[in-house]
Motif scaffolding. Structure first.
Motif, PDB file in Angstrom:
ATOM      1  N   GLY A 123      75.179  15.874  34.731  1.00 49.63           N
ATOM      2  CA  GLY A 123      73.665  16.774  34.566  1.00 49.63           C
ATOM      3  C   GLY A 123      73.066  16.727  35.891  1.00 49.63           C
ATOM      4  N   ALA A 124      73.253  15.839  36.677  1.00 48.15           N
ATOM      5  CA  ALA A 124      72.639  16.287  38.035  1.00 48.15           C
ATOM      6  C   ALA A 124      73.154  17.200  38.947  1.00 48.15           C
ATOM      7  CB  ALA A 124      72.538  14.793  38.887  1.00 48.15           C
ATOM      8  N   ALA A 125      74.500  17.146  38.870  1.00 49.25           N
ATOM      9  CA  ALA A 125      75.198  18.415  39.330  1.00 49.25           C
ATOM     10  C   ALA A 125      74.628  19.638  38.854  1.00 49.25           C
ATOM     11  CB  ALA A 125      76.448  18.103  39.540  1.00 49.25           C
ATOM     12  N   HIS A 126      74.632  19.801  37.638  1.00 50.73           N
ATOM     13  CA  HIS A 126      74.094  21.008  36.940  1.00 50.73           C
ATOM     14  C   HIS A 126      72.989  21.464  37.526  1.00 50.73           C
ATOM     15  CE1 HIS A 126      73.873  24.267  34.133  1.00 50.73           C
ATOM     16  NE2 HIS A 126      72.717  23.677  33.722  1.00 50.73           N
ATOM     17  N   PHE A 127      71.999  20.448  37.514  1.00 49.57           N
ATOM     18  CA  PHE A 127      70.514  20.670  37.756  1.00 49.57           C
ATOM     19  C   PHE A 127      70.440  21.180  39.282  1.00 49.57           C
ATOM     20  CE2 PHE A 127      66.819  19.149  39.888  1.00 49.57           C
ATOM     21  CZ  PHE A 127      65.852  19.624  39.320  1.00 49.57           C
ATOM     22  N   VAL A 128      71.353  20.615  40.013  1.00 47.21           N
ATOM     23  CA  VAL A 128      71.333  20.771  41.656  1.00 47.21           C
ATOM     24  C   VAL A 128      71.733  22.556  41.673  1.00 47.21           C
ATOM     25  CG1 VAL A 128      72.359  20.478  44.060  1.00 47.21           C
ATOM     26  CG2 VAL A 128      71.243  18.753  42.556  1.00 47.21           C
ATOM     27  N   ARG A 129      73.041  22.858  40.976  1.00 48.95           N
ATOM     28  CA  ARG A 129      73.570  24.304  41.056  1.00 48.95           C
ATOM     29  C   ARG A 129      72.613  25.212  40.503  1.00 48.95           C
ATOM     30  NH1 ARG A 129      78.052  21.418  39.087  1.00 48.95           N
ATOM     31  NH2 ARG A 129      77.499  21.985  36.873  1.00 48.95           N
ATOM     32  N   THR A 130      71.792  24.826  39.400  1.00 50.31           N
ATOM     33  CA  THR A 130      70.935  25.686  38.911  1.00 50.31           C
ATOM     34  C   THR A 130      69.618  25.968  39.663  1.00 50.31           C
ATOM     35  OG1 THR A 130      71.332  24.769  36.657  1.00 50.31           O
ATOM     36  CG2 THR A 130      69.394  25.998  36.748  1.00 50.31           C
ATOM     37  N   VAL A 131      69.168  24.832  40.331  1.00 42.71           N
ATOM     38  CA  VAL A 131      67.949  25.143  41.272  1.00 42.71           C
ATOM     39  C   VAL A 131      68.452  25.948  42.621  1.00 42.71           C
ATOM     40  CG1 VAL A 131      66.511  23.994  42.877  1.00 42.71           C
ATOM     41  CG2 VAL A 131      66.721  22.964  40.463  1.00 42.71           C
ATOM     42  N   LYS A 132      69.631  25.598  43.061  1.00 48.04           N
ATOM     43  CA  LYS A 132      70.156  26.424  44.288  1.00 48.04           C
ATOM     44  C   LYS A 132      70.345  27.873  43.869  1.00 48.04           C
ATOM     45  CE  LYS A 132      73.045  22.968  46.372  1.00 48.04           C
ATOM     46  NZ  LYS A 132      74.264  22.873  46.885  1.00 48.04           N
ATOM     47  N   ARG A 133      70.973  27.941  42.794  1.00 49.28           N
ATOM     48  CA  ARG A 133      70.889  29.705  42.283  1.00 49.28           C
ATOM     49  C   ARG A 133      69.533  30.110  41.936  1.00 49.28           C
ATOM     50  NH1 ARG A 133      74.555  28.762  38.767  1.00 49.28           N
ATOM     51  NH2 ARG A 133      73.141  28.090  36.854  1.00 49.28           N
ATOM     52  N   TYR A 134      68.557  29.527  41.493  1.00 49.82           N
ATOM     53  CA  TYR A 134      67.138  29.703  41.185  1.00 49.82           C
ATOM     54  C   TYR A 134      66.528  30.308  42.774  1.00 49.82           C
ATOM     55  CZ  TYR A 134      62.383  30.039  39.694  1.00 49.82           C
ATOM     56  OH  TYR A 134      61.079  30.402  39.799  1.00 49.82           O
ATOM     57  N   LEU A 135      66.653  29.425  43.525  1.00 50.19           N
ATOM     58  CA  LEU A 135      66.115  29.435  45.033  1.00 50.19           C
ATOM     59  C   LEU A 135      66.887  30.203  45.942  1.00 50.19           C
ATOM     60  CD1 LEU A 135      64.704  25.822  45.519  1.00 50.19           C
ATOM     61  CD2 LEU A 135      63.376  27.813  44.465  1.00 50.19           C
ATOM     62  N   ASP A 136      68.086  30.620  45.332  1.00 46.11           N
ATOM     63  CA  ASP A 136      68.938  31.343  46.397  1.00 46.11           C
ATOM     64  C   ASP A 136      69.283  30.411  47.517  1.00 46.11           C
ATOM     65  OD1 ASP A 136      70.655  33.268  47.071  1.00 46.11           O
ATOM     66  OD2 ASP A 136      69.066  34.107  48.166  1.00 46.11           O
ATOM     67  N   VAL A 137      69.560  29.160  47.279  1.00 41.34           N
ATOM     68  CA  VAL A 137      69.845  28.176  48.532  1.00 41.34           C
ATOM     69  C   VAL A 137      71.423  28.139  48.406  1.00 41.34           C
ATOM     70  CG1 VAL A 137      69.657  25.895  49.339  1.00 41.34           C
ATOM     71  CG2 VAL A 137      67.893  26.977  48.277  1.00 41.34           C
ATOM     72  N   LYS A 138      72.182  28.412  49.536  1.00 38.46           N
ATOM     73  CA  LYS A 138      73.614  28.378  49.778  1.00 38.46           C
ATOM     74  C   LYS A 138      74.138  26.800  49.684  1.00 38.46           C
ATOM     75  CE  LYS A 138      73.564  32.807  49.928  1.00 38.46           C
ATOM     76  NZ  LYS A 138      73.307  33.276  48.749  1.00 38.46           N
ATOM     77  N   GLU A 139      73.352  25.915  50.301  1.00 37.73           N
ATOM     78  CA  GLU A 139      74.012  24.528  50.349  1.00 37.73           C
ATOM     79  C   GLU A 139      72.788  23.570  50.763  1.00 37.73           C
ATOM     80  OE1 GLU A 139      76.081  23.339  54.438  1.00 37.73           O
ATOM     81  OE2 GLU A 139      77.162  25.208  53.486  1.00 37.73           O
ATOM     82  N   ALA A 140      72.838  22.534  49.879  1.00 35.13           N
ATOM     83  CA  ALA A 140      71.770  21.457  50.682  1.00 35.13           C
ATOM     84  C   ALA A 140      71.639  21.090  51.819  1.00 35.13           C
ATOM     85  CB  ALA A 140      71.766  20.239  49.834  1.00 35.13           C
ATOM     86  N   ARG A 141      70.682  20.765  52.583  1.00 34.34           N
ATOM     87  CA  ARG A 141      70.262  20.555  53.894  1.00 34.34           C
ATOM     88  C   ARG A 141      71.157  18.928  54.308  1.00 34.34           C
ATOM     89  NH1 ARG A 141      64.087  21.478  55.255  1.00 34.34           N
ATOM     90  NH2 ARG A 141      63.946  22.930  53.566  1.00 34.34           N
ATOM     91  N   ALA A 142      71.351  18.829  55.332  1.00 32.91           N
ATOM     92  CA  ALA A 142      71.759  17.470  55.860  1.00 32.91           C
ATOM     93  C   ALA A 142      70.979  16.380  55.519  1.00 32.91           C
ATOM     94  CB  ALA A 142      72.392  17.252  57.055  1.00 32.91           C
ATOM     95  N   GLY A 143      71.365  15.355  55.000  1.00 28.01           N
ATOM     96  CA  GLY A 143      70.404  14.188  54.766  1.00 28.01           C
ATOM     97  C   GLY A 143      70.020  14.216  53.139  1.00 28.01           C
ATOM     98  N   CYS A 144      70.502  14.992  52.517  1.00 28.20           N
ATOM     99  CA  CYS A 144      69.852  15.334  51.218  1.00 28.20           C
ATOM    100  C   CYS A 144      70.634  14.325  50.088  1.00 28.20           C
ATOM    101  CB  CYS A 144      70.090  16.751  50.515  1.00 28.20           C
ATOM    102  SG  CYS A 144      68.778  17.765  51.477  1.00 28.20           S
ATOM    103  N   GLY A 145      71.656  13.710  50.482  1.00 25.55           N
ATOM    104  CA  GLY A 145      72.501  12.860  49.700  1.00 25.55           C
ATOM    105  C   GLY A 145      74.033  13.817  49.311  1.00 25.55           C
ATOM    106  N   ALA A 146      74.740  12.933  48.725  1.00 24.51           N
ATOM    107  CA  ALA A 146      76.094  13.271  48.127  1.00 24.51           C
ATOM    108  C   ALA A 146      75.986  14.761  47.524  1.00 24.51           C
ATOM    109  CB  ALA A 146      76.897  12.398  47.512  1.00 24.51           C
ATOM    110  N   ALA A 147      75.373  14.998  46.505  1.00 18.98           N
ATOM    111  CA  ALA A 147      75.173  15.967  45.747  1.00 18.98           C
ATOM    112  C   ALA A 147      73.867  16.790  45.659  1.00 18.98           C
ATOM    113  CB  ALA A 147      75.288  15.616  44.161  1.00 18.98           C
ATOM    114  N   GLY A 148      72.803  16.038  46.898  1.00  9.34           N
ATOM    115  CA  GLY A 148      71.789  16.722  46.914  1.00  9.34           C
ATOM    116  C   GLY A 148      70.517  15.965  46.289  1.00  9.34           C
TER     117      GLY A 148
END
Length: 168
Positions: free
Chosen positions: A8-33
């Motif tokens: 569920g957390a991974a799905h949430f991060v993928r959804t937010v990334k897609r919505y915000l057009d973010v390619k990948e989480a910045r360093a220091g955000c944790g394993a899955a963001g």
């Protein structure tokens, strides 16, 4: 349940990334963001090392500006210290103000010398002899007091040498 929560957390991060057009989480955000990702991308928070915040809160820069030298400490100084631990933060302030810094430490591990590049002039290990961690913790006050006394004796010796040279 853990697998479902992680999915569920991974799905949430993928959804937010897609919505915000973010390619990948910045360093220091944790394993899955996770929380770090949310704070940085959604709330537009700024990353800051914890020691930097603490030093700002206690107005350390002002205190250091009034000092001739600074003594700080750490339980164990090693290669990780130069990656953002407390001594590293104090060293940065001292270096910027041209103030000498001595670190009294419970032990010095591999890579401890790296902190010299960040502004620590000397590392003084506290125990005078090899002791167990239990003994070191039990006698910490005694050991730190003795190490501080020896450190001040060294400083006094240096001051006396400087005074003697000026008289010549």
């Amino acid at each position: 349940m853990l697998e479902a929560l992680e999915a569920g957390a991974a799905h949430f991060v993928r959804t937010v990334k897609r919505y915000l057009d973010v390619k990948e989480a910045r360093a220091g955000c944790g394993a899955a963001g996770g929380l770090g990702f949310c704070l940085l991308e959604i709330l537009k928070a700024q990353k800051k090392r914890g020691i930097v915040s603490v030093l700002e809160m206690i107005h350390a820069e002002e205190w250091i500006s009034q000092a001739d030298f600074v003594i700080t400490g750490e339980g164990r100084i090693d290669w990780q210290t130069a990656k953002g631990k407390a001594v590293w933060g104090v060293a940065g302030l001292c270096r910027r103000q041209g103030k000498p810094l001595i670190a009294l430490v419970g032990s010095a591990g591999p890579g401890a010398e790296m902190i010299h590049e960040d502004g620590v002039n000397a590392i003084v290990p506290v125990p005078r002899e090899a002791v167990s961690l239990e003994t070191a913790l039990e006698k910490a006050e005694e050991y730190y007091l003795a190490a501080a006394e020896e450190t001040f004796r060294i400083l006094k010796t240096g001051m006396e040498m400087g005074a003697a040279q000026r008289l010549q």
